[in-house]
Design a protein around this motif. Structure first.
Motif, PDB file in Angstrom:
ATOM      1  N   CYS A   1      45.778  20.039  25.839  1.00 24.54           N
ATOM      2  CA  CYS A   1      45.411  21.185  25.071  1.00 24.54           C
ATOM      3  C   CYS A   1      44.249  21.825  25.918  1.00 24.54           C
ATOM      4  O   CYS A   1      44.321  22.875  26.145  1.00 24.54           O
ATOM      5  N   TYR A   2      43.467  20.926  26.879  1.00 20.75           N
ATOM      6  CA  TYR A   2      42.535  21.464  27.804  1.00 20.75           C
ATOM      7  C   TYR A   2      43.465  22.527  28.729  1.00 20.75           C
ATOM      8  O   TYR A   2      42.911  23.633  29.135  1.00 20.75           O
ATOM      9  N   SER A   3      44.635  22.056  29.184  1.00 20.42           N
ATOM     10  CA  SER A   3      45.135  22.832  30.225  1.00 20.42           C
ATOM     11  C   SER A   3      45.828  24.003  29.630  1.00 20.42           C
ATOM     12  O   SER A   3      45.727  25.141  30.281  1.00 20.42           O
ATOM     13  N   GLN A   4      46.261  24.080  28.484  1.00 23.43           N
ATOM     14  CA  GLN A   4      46.699  25.100  27.755  1.00 23.43           C
ATOM     15  C   GLN A   4      45.560  26.381  27.676  1.00 23.43           C
ATOM     16  O   GLN A   4      45.765  27.396  27.707  1.00 23.43           O
ATOM     17  N   GLN A   5      44.454  25.786  27.164  1.00 22.23           N
ATOM     18  CA  GLN A   5      43.448  26.504  26.920  1.00 22.23           C
ATOM     19  C   GLN A   5      42.964  26.998  28.226  1.00 22.23           C
ATOM     20  O   GLN A   5      42.794  28.482  28.562  1.00 22.23           O
ATOM     21  N   MET A   6      42.862  26.522  29.613  1.00 17.47           N
ATOM     22  CA  MET A   6      42.615  26.850  30.717  1.00 17.47           C
ATOM     23  C   MET A   6      43.773  28.101  31.197  1.00 17.47           C
ATOM     24  O   MET A   6      43.417  29.158  31.836  1.00 17.47           O
ATOM     25  N   ASP A   7      45.057  27.691  30.885  1.00 13.62           N
ATOM     26  CA  ASP A   7      45.916  28.662  31.103  1.00 13.62           C
ATOM     27  C   ASP A   7      45.561  29.915  30.443  1.00 13.62           C
ATOM     28  O   ASP A   7      45.819  31.152  30.986  1.00 13.62           O
ATOM     29  N   HIS A   8      45.192  29.918  29.117  1.00 21.06           N
ATOM     30  CA  HIS A   8      45.100  31.102  28.516  1.00 21.06           C
ATOM     31  C   HIS A   8      43.902  31.866  28.793  1.00 21.06           C
ATOM     32  O   HIS A   8      43.867  33.059  29.332  1.00 21.06           O
ATOM     33  N   ILE A   9      42.787  31.128  29.387  1.00 18.13           N
ATOM     34  CA  ILE A   9      41.725  31.882  30.146  1.00 18.13           C
ATOM     35  C   ILE A   9      41.852  32.571  31.253  1.00 18.13           C
ATOM     36  O   ILE A   9      41.687  33.497  31.402  1.00 18.13           O
ATOM     37  N   GLN A  10      42.917  31.977  32.098  1.00 21.33           N
ATOM     38  CA  GLN A  10      43.223  32.424  33.434  1.00 21.33           C
ATOM     39  C   GLN A  10      43.910  33.676  33.172  1.00 21.33           C
ATOM     40  O   GLN A  10      44.020  34.602  33.850  1.00 21.33           O
ATOM     41  N   LEU A  11      45.042  33.457  32.098  1.00 28.22           N
ATOM     42  CA  LEU A  11      45.903  34.881  32.100  1.00 28.22           C
ATOM     43  C   LEU A  11      44.726  35.774  31.390  1.00 28.22           C
ATOM     44  O   LEU A  11      45.112  37.108  31.762  1.00 28.22           O
ATOM     45  N   SER A  12      44.132  35.510  30.612  1.00 30.50           N
ATOM     46  CA  SER A  12      43.275  36.637  30.020  1.00 30.50           C
ATOM     47  C   SER A  12      42.393  37.311  31.011  1.00 30.50           C
ATOM     48  O   SER A  12      42.138  38.193  31.298  1.00 30.50           O
ATOM     49  N   ARG A  13      41.838  36.451  32.221  1.00 31.49           N
ATOM     50  CA  ARG A  13      41.111  36.995  33.221  1.00 31.49           C
ATOM     51  C   ARG A  13      42.171  37.771  34.272  1.00 31.49           C
ATOM     52  O   ARG A  13      41.552  38.611  34.590  1.00 31.49           O
ATOM     53  N   ILE A  14      43.317  37.305  34.570  1.00 34.84           N
ATOM     54  CA  ILE A  14      44.123  38.090  35.249  1.00 34.84           C
ATOM     55  C   ILE A  14      44.593  39.525  34.552  1.00 34.84           C
ATOM     56  O   ILE A  14      44.693  40.492  35.220  1.00 34.84           O
ATOM     57  N   ALA A  15      44.803  39.631  33.159  1.00 36.30           N
ATOM     58  CA  ALA A  15      44.924  40.694  32.402  1.00 36.30           C
ATOM     59  C   ALA A  15      43.932  41.647  32.609  1.00 36.30           C
ATOM     60  O   ALA A  15      43.909  42.961  32.726  1.00 36.30           O
ATOM     61  N   ASP A  16      42.549  41.166  32.372  1.00 30.94           N
ATOM     62  CA  ASP A  16      41.436  42.047  32.788  1.00 30.94           C
ATOM     63  C   ASP A  16      41.323  42.795  34.047  1.00 30.94           C
ATOM     64  O   ASP A  16      40.918  43.638  34.067  1.00 30.94           O
ATOM     65  N   SER A  17      41.639  41.780  35.053  1.00 30.58           N
ATOM     66  CA  SER A  17      41.642  42.107  36.308  1.00 30.58           C
ATOM     67  C   SER A  17      42.645  43.149  36.740  1.00 30.58           C
ATOM     68  O   SER A  17      42.341  44.364  37.404  1.00 30.58           O
ATOM     69  N   ILE A  18      43.605  43.166  36.148  1.00 30.67           N
ATOM     70  CA  ILE A  18      44.919  44.329  36.124  1.00 30.67           C
ATOM     71  C   ILE A  18      44.356  45.432  35.727  1.00 30.67           C
ATOM     72  O   ILE A  18      44.478  46.681  35.994  1.00 30.67           O
ATOM     73  N   ASP A  19      43.714  45.436  34.581  1.00 35.91           N
ATOM     74  CA  ASP A  19      43.438  46.590  33.651  1.00 35.91           C
ATOM     75  C   ASP A  19      42.211  47.260  34.401  1.00 35.91           C
ATOM     76  O   ASP A  19      42.101  48.424  34.630  1.00 35.91           O
ATOM     77  N   ASN A  20      41.374  46.570  35.163  1.00 39.22           N
ATOM     78  CA  ASN A  20      40.366  47.150  36.153  1.00 39.22           C
ATOM     79  C   ASN A  20      40.837  47.774  37.285  1.00 39.22           C
ATOM     80  O   ASN A  20      40.480  48.934  37.602  1.00 39.22           O
ATOM     81  N   LEU A  21      41.692  47.095  37.695  1.00 40.80           N
ATOM     82  CA  LEU A  21      42.370  47.601  38.830  1.00 40.80           C
ATOM     83  C   LEU A  21      43.031  48.905  38.794  1.00 40.80           C
ATOM     84  O   LEU A  21      42.850  49.978  39.389  1.00 40.80           O
ATOM     85  N   THR A  22      43.763  48.955  37.453  1.00 43.20           N
ATOM     86  CA  THR A  22      44.621  50.245  37.032  1.00 43.20           C
ATOM     87  C   THR A  22      43.573  51.568  36.856  1.00 43.20           C
ATOM     88  O   THR A  22      43.933  52.292  37.261  1.00 43.20           O
ATOM     89  N   GLN A  23      42.326  50.788  36.158  1.00 45.75           N
ATOM     90  CA  GLN A  23      41.427  52.125  35.912  1.00 45.75           C
ATOM     91  C   GLN A  23      40.953  52.612  37.451  1.00 45.75           C
ATOM     92  O   GLN A  23      40.956  53.671  37.532  1.00 45.75           O
ATOM     93  N   VAL A  24      40.664  51.889  38.299  1.00 47.49           N
ATOM     94  CA  VAL A  24      40.205  52.158  39.733  1.00 47.49           C
ATOM     95  C   VAL A  24      41.095  52.988  40.451  1.00 47.49           C
ATOM     96  O   VAL A  24      40.840  54.226  41.092  1.00 47.49           O
ATOM     97  N   VAL A  25      42.296  52.519  40.361  1.00 48.39           N
ATOM     98  CA  VAL A  25      43.470  53.352  41.046  1.00 48.39           C
ATOM     99  C   VAL A  25      43.710  54.605  40.264  1.00 48.39           C
ATOM    100  O   VAL A  25      43.861  55.843  41.199  1.00 48.39           O
ATOM    101  N   GLN A  26      43.662  54.866  39.130  1.00 47.56           N
ATOM    102  CA  GLN A  26      43.635  56.093  38.215  1.00 47.56           C
ATOM    103  C   GLN A  26      42.578  56.886  38.577  1.00 47.56           C
ATOM    104  O   GLN A  26      42.710  58.165  38.858  1.00 47.56           O
ATOM    105  N   ALA A  27      41.363  56.459  38.744  1.00 47.65           N
ATOM    106  CA  ALA A  27      40.224  57.207  39.008  1.00 47.65           C
ATOM    107  C   ALA A  27      40.203  57.834  40.401  1.00 47.65           C
ATOM    108  O   ALA A  27      40.004  58.928  40.761  1.00 47.65           O
ATOM    109  N   GLN A  28      40.665  56.745  41.339  1.00 52.83           N
ATOM    110  CA  GLN A  28      41.007  57.180  42.767  1.00 52.83           C
ATOM    111  C   GLN A  28      42.169  58.483  42.758  1.00 52.83           C
ATOM    112  O   GLN A  28      42.037  59.470  43.518  1.00 52.83           O
ATOM    113  N   ALA A  29      43.187  58.381  41.829  1.00 47.52           N
ATOM    114  CA  ALA A  29      43.979  59.354  42.325  1.00 47.52           C
ATOM    115  C   ALA A  29      43.586  60.680  41.396  1.00 47.52           C
ATOM    116  O   ALA A  29      43.969  61.650  42.277  1.00 47.52           O
TER     117      ALA A  29
END
Length: 217
Positions: A22-50
């Protein structure tokens, strides 16, 4: 007693394994959520630069366009407005002869595209009947600009009241009798004419400032 102890030990191991999963699944979920947030932030940065890059490119293009326009010139005897040069004849010809004379000057009968150009030319030819590059010779009833074959969309303020009004009159000119507005007429009539060609980049010609009008016309 030993059996009970073993059972308790096995149960503990199973509980620990389940808890770990359960702990491993929870950590996986947290990591995936962080990765998704990072992708969103990176997308916004790229769009702003464009967007920023596009604005910079647009600004640079406008700057070079203005610089180029400032150095566009016309030959002596031609009149400049923006990026075009205009020749106003003082001899008279029918419409087709007028066009051939323009072609001989590496130009064509004028195509008018905006109000500023219409008014500029109207001032140049004031008081004289003067051909422009508009007729329905290619297709009766459809006025086209001879320079490129495009259809003329009627601008009422350019035309005399009720004009164009005669299917037998197939060529267009500035008409002094109706306040130097446009009129259709017989193509065999002999009038002044206006030639147009692109201004050139350079300093080899005697340039004419924008919106300069000919003297004593």
């Amino acid at each position: 007693m030993a059996v009970a102890t073993c059972f308790r030990l096995l149960a503990t191991i199973l509980l620990l394994a389940m808890a770990g999963r359960c702990y491993s699944q929870q950590m996986d979920h947290i990591q995936l959520s962080r990765i998704a947030d990072s992708i969103d932030n990176l997308t916004q940065v790229v769009q702003a630069q464009a967007v920023a890059s596009e604005k910079v490119a647009s600004g640079i293009l406008k700057m070079f366009t203005l610089m180029a326009t400032d150095h566009l010139v016309c030959e002596r005897g031609w009149f400049k407005l923006r990026s075009s040069c205009y020749f106003i004849s003082e001899d008279t010809s029918n419409w087709e002869e007028s066009r051939q004379k323009c072609i001989a000057l590496n130009s064509d009968l004028v195509k008018i595209t905006h109000d500023d150009e219409f008014n500029f030319l109207r001032d140049l030819v004031k008081g004289h009947n003067t051909y422009i590059g508009l007729s329905d010779l290619q297709e009766q009833g459809t006025l086209r600009w001879v320079a490129d074959g495009t259809i003329h969309q009627i601008v009422e303020s350019w035309w005399g009241e009720g004009e164009p009004n005669n299917p037998a009159e197939r060529c267009v000119h500035y008409y002094h009798a109706i306040d130097d507005r446009l009129n259709d007429n017989n193509c065999s009539k002999e009038f002044w004419y206006i030639c147009e060609k692109p201004a050139q980049l350079g300093w080899n010609f005697a340039s004419v400032p924008d919106e300069e009008t000919p003297a004593d016309k």
